[in-house]
Motif scaffolding. Structure first.
Motif, short mmCIF file in Angstrom:
data_model
loop_
_atom_site.label_atom_id
_atom_site.label_comp_id
_atom_site.label_asym_id
_atom_site.label_seq_id
_atom_site.Cartn_x
_atom_site.Cartn_y
_atom_site.Cartn_z
N GLU A 1 -5.67 54.14 37.57
CA GLU A 1 -5.29 53.06 38.48
C GLU A 1 -5.01 51.78 37.71
N ARG A 2 -5.80 51.51 36.67
CA ARG A 2 -5.58 50.33 35.84
C ARG A 2 -4.26 50.44 35.09
N LYS A 3 -3.97 51.65 34.62
CA LYS A 3 -2.68 51.88 33.95
C LYS A 3 -1.53 51.60 34.91
N ALA A 4 -1.67 52.07 36.14
CA ALA A 4 -0.62 51.88 37.14
C ALA A 4 -0.38 50.38 37.38
N ARG A 5 -1.47 49.62 37.47
CA ARG A 5 -1.33 48.17 37.68
C ARG A 5 -0.65 47.51 36.48
N ALA A 6 -1.00 47.96 35.29
CA ALA A 6 -0.37 47.42 34.08
C ALA A 6 1.13 47.73 34.06
N TYR A 7 1.46 48.94 34.45
CA TYR A 7 2.88 49.32 34.50
C TYR A 7 3.61 48.51 35.58
N ASP A 8 2.93 48.26 36.69
CA ASP A 8 3.52 47.43 37.75
C ASP A 8 3.85 46.04 37.22
N GLN A 9 2.93 45.47 36.45
CA GLN A 9 3.15 44.15 35.89
C GLN A 9 4.32 44.16 34.91
N ALA A 10 4.38 45.22 34.10
CA ALA A 10 5.48 45.34 33.15
C ALA A 10 6.81 45.49 33.88
N ALA A 11 6.81 46.25 34.99
CA ALA A 11 8.02 46.43 35.78
C ALA A 11 8.47 45.11 36.39
N GLU A 12 7.52 44.31 36.86
CA GLU A 12 7.85 43.02 37.46
C GLU A 12 8.49 42.09 36.43
N GLU A 13 7.92 42.08 35.22
CA GLU A 13 8.50 41.27 34.16
C GLU A 13 9.90 41.77 33.80
N ALA A 14 10.06 43.09 33.78
CA ALA A 14 11.38 43.68 33.49
C ALA A 14 12.38 43.32 34.58
N ARG A 15 11.91 43.25 35.84
CA ARG A 15 12.82 42.87 36.93
C ARG A 15 13.33 41.45 36.73
N ARG A 16 12.45 40.55 36.30
CA ARG A 16 12.87 39.17 36.05
C ARG A 16 13.93 39.12 34.95
N LYS A 17 13.71 39.93 33.91
CA LYS A 17 14.68 39.97 32.82
C LYS A 17 15.99 40.58 33.29
N HIS A 18 15.88 41.58 34.17
CA HIS A 18 17.09 42.21 34.71
C HIS A 18 17.90 41.21 35.52
N VAL A 19 17.23 40.44 36.37
CA VAL A 19 17.91 39.43 37.18
C VAL A 19 18.61 38.42 36.28
N SER A 20 17.90 37.99 35.22
CA SER A 20 18.48 37.03 34.30
C SER A 20 19.70 37.61 33.59
N ALA A 21 19.59 38.85 33.14
CA ALA A 21 20.70 39.50 32.43
C ALA A 21 21.88 39.72 33.37
N TYR A 22 21.61 40.10 34.61
CA TYR A 22 22.68 40.35 35.57
C TYR A 22 23.39 39.05 35.92
N ARG A 23 22.61 38.00 36.07
CA ARG A 23 23.23 36.69 36.37
C ARG A 23 24.13 36.26 35.21
N GLU A 24 23.66 36.45 33.99
CA GLU A 24 24.47 36.09 32.83
C GLU A 24 25.78 36.89 32.82
N ALA A 25 25.68 38.19 33.17
CA ALA A 25 26.88 39.02 33.23
C ALA A 25 27.85 38.50 34.28
N LEU A 26 27.34 38.07 35.43
CA LEU A 26 28.20 37.53 36.48
C LEU A 26 28.86 36.23 36.03
N GLU A 27 28.11 35.39 35.33
CA GLU A 27 28.67 34.13 34.85
C GLU A 27 29.79 34.37 33.85
N VAL A 28 29.60 35.38 32.99
CA VAL A 28 30.65 35.74 32.05
C VAL A 28 31.86 36.27 32.79
N GLU A 29 31.61 37.09 33.82
CA GLU A 29 32.71 37.65 34.60
C GLU A 29 33.51 36.55 35.30
#
Length: 221
Positions: free
Chosen positions: A65-93
């Motif tokens: 369960e602790r591992k799952a929570r840690a992975y959830d946190q990592a996924a949330e951080e990855a989502r923020r990075k994904h949003v940032s990367a996608y926005r940058e791609a849109l700005e370039v487009e």
């Protein structure tokens, strides 16, 4: 469609990679949570068979369960990075659309000037006015070919509107088919005569449709 530069390809690749990282962490979190549930479901029989196993099984479940929570946190951080990367791609487009609009507009202006000069020469030679007439195509005689200058002007408008749509989505997280909305928010001066967005009109960038379908929002990001 815009001809994407290397920068666009790099930005798109970065956004895609970030999305893959999100999916990877989400999969790990789901697997860890499933393992914890499995161990917990099987714990009753194991404890009845050996009561001393209760503490070990409980710790094992808590670990997963602790591992799952840690992975959830990592996924949330990855989502923020994904949003940032996608926005940058849109700005370039959007910048790519600007370049395409500028190129088409420059070509249209040069062509218009060249035609005007030639018409002026003809008028001087013949001492009469010359006017463009439509060239009809097809068997019905009702359709006619657009002048090249009008085609270039339409191309310019298409790229201008697509760039504005991208910037509008970045700021609002929504799409619009109203040019007035674009002008009001972005301070642009797009002419809305004979412009339709979506359907058979000016196509909405696929990147925006994908962002909308994925629920991506860049407001406040």
């Amino acid at each position: 469609m815009a001809l994407f530069s290397k920068n666009m390809e790099q930005a798109t690749a970065a956004a895609s990679k970030a999305a893959d990282v999100v999916a990877e962490w989400e999969a790990k979190a789901a697997a860890a949570r499933a393992e914890a549930a499995r161990l917990d479901a099987e714990s009753g029989a194991a404890i009845l068979e050996d009561e001393s196993a209760a503490e070990r099984i409980t710790l094992n479940v808590q670990t997963w369960e602790r591992k799952a929570r840690a992975y959830d946190q990592a996924a949330e951080e990855a989502r923020r990075k994904h949003v940032s990367a996608y926005r940058e791609a849109l700005e370039v487009e959007a910048r790519e659309e600007d370049k395409q609009a500028a190129a088409a507009g420059k070509t249209a202006a040069a062509l218009t000037a060249k035609v005007a000069a030639l018409v002026g020469q003809l008028k001087e030679l013949e001492n009469v006015d010359f006017a463009a007439v439509p060239v009809y195509v097809g068997s019905t005689g009702k359709n006619y070919a657009l002048p090249n200058s009008e085609i270039l002007q339409a191309t310019t408008r298409r790229h201008e509107v697509r760039a504005a749509l991208i910037r509008y989505y970045i700021q609002t997280g929504t799409l619009t088919n109203d040019v007035h909305d674009l002008n009001q928010l972005l301070g642009t001066a797009l002419k809305d005569n004979a412009i339709s967005i979506g359907g058979e009109g000016i196509e909405i960038p696929g990147s925006l449709l994908a962002a909308r379908d994925a629920g991506l929002s860049f407001v406040g990001a």
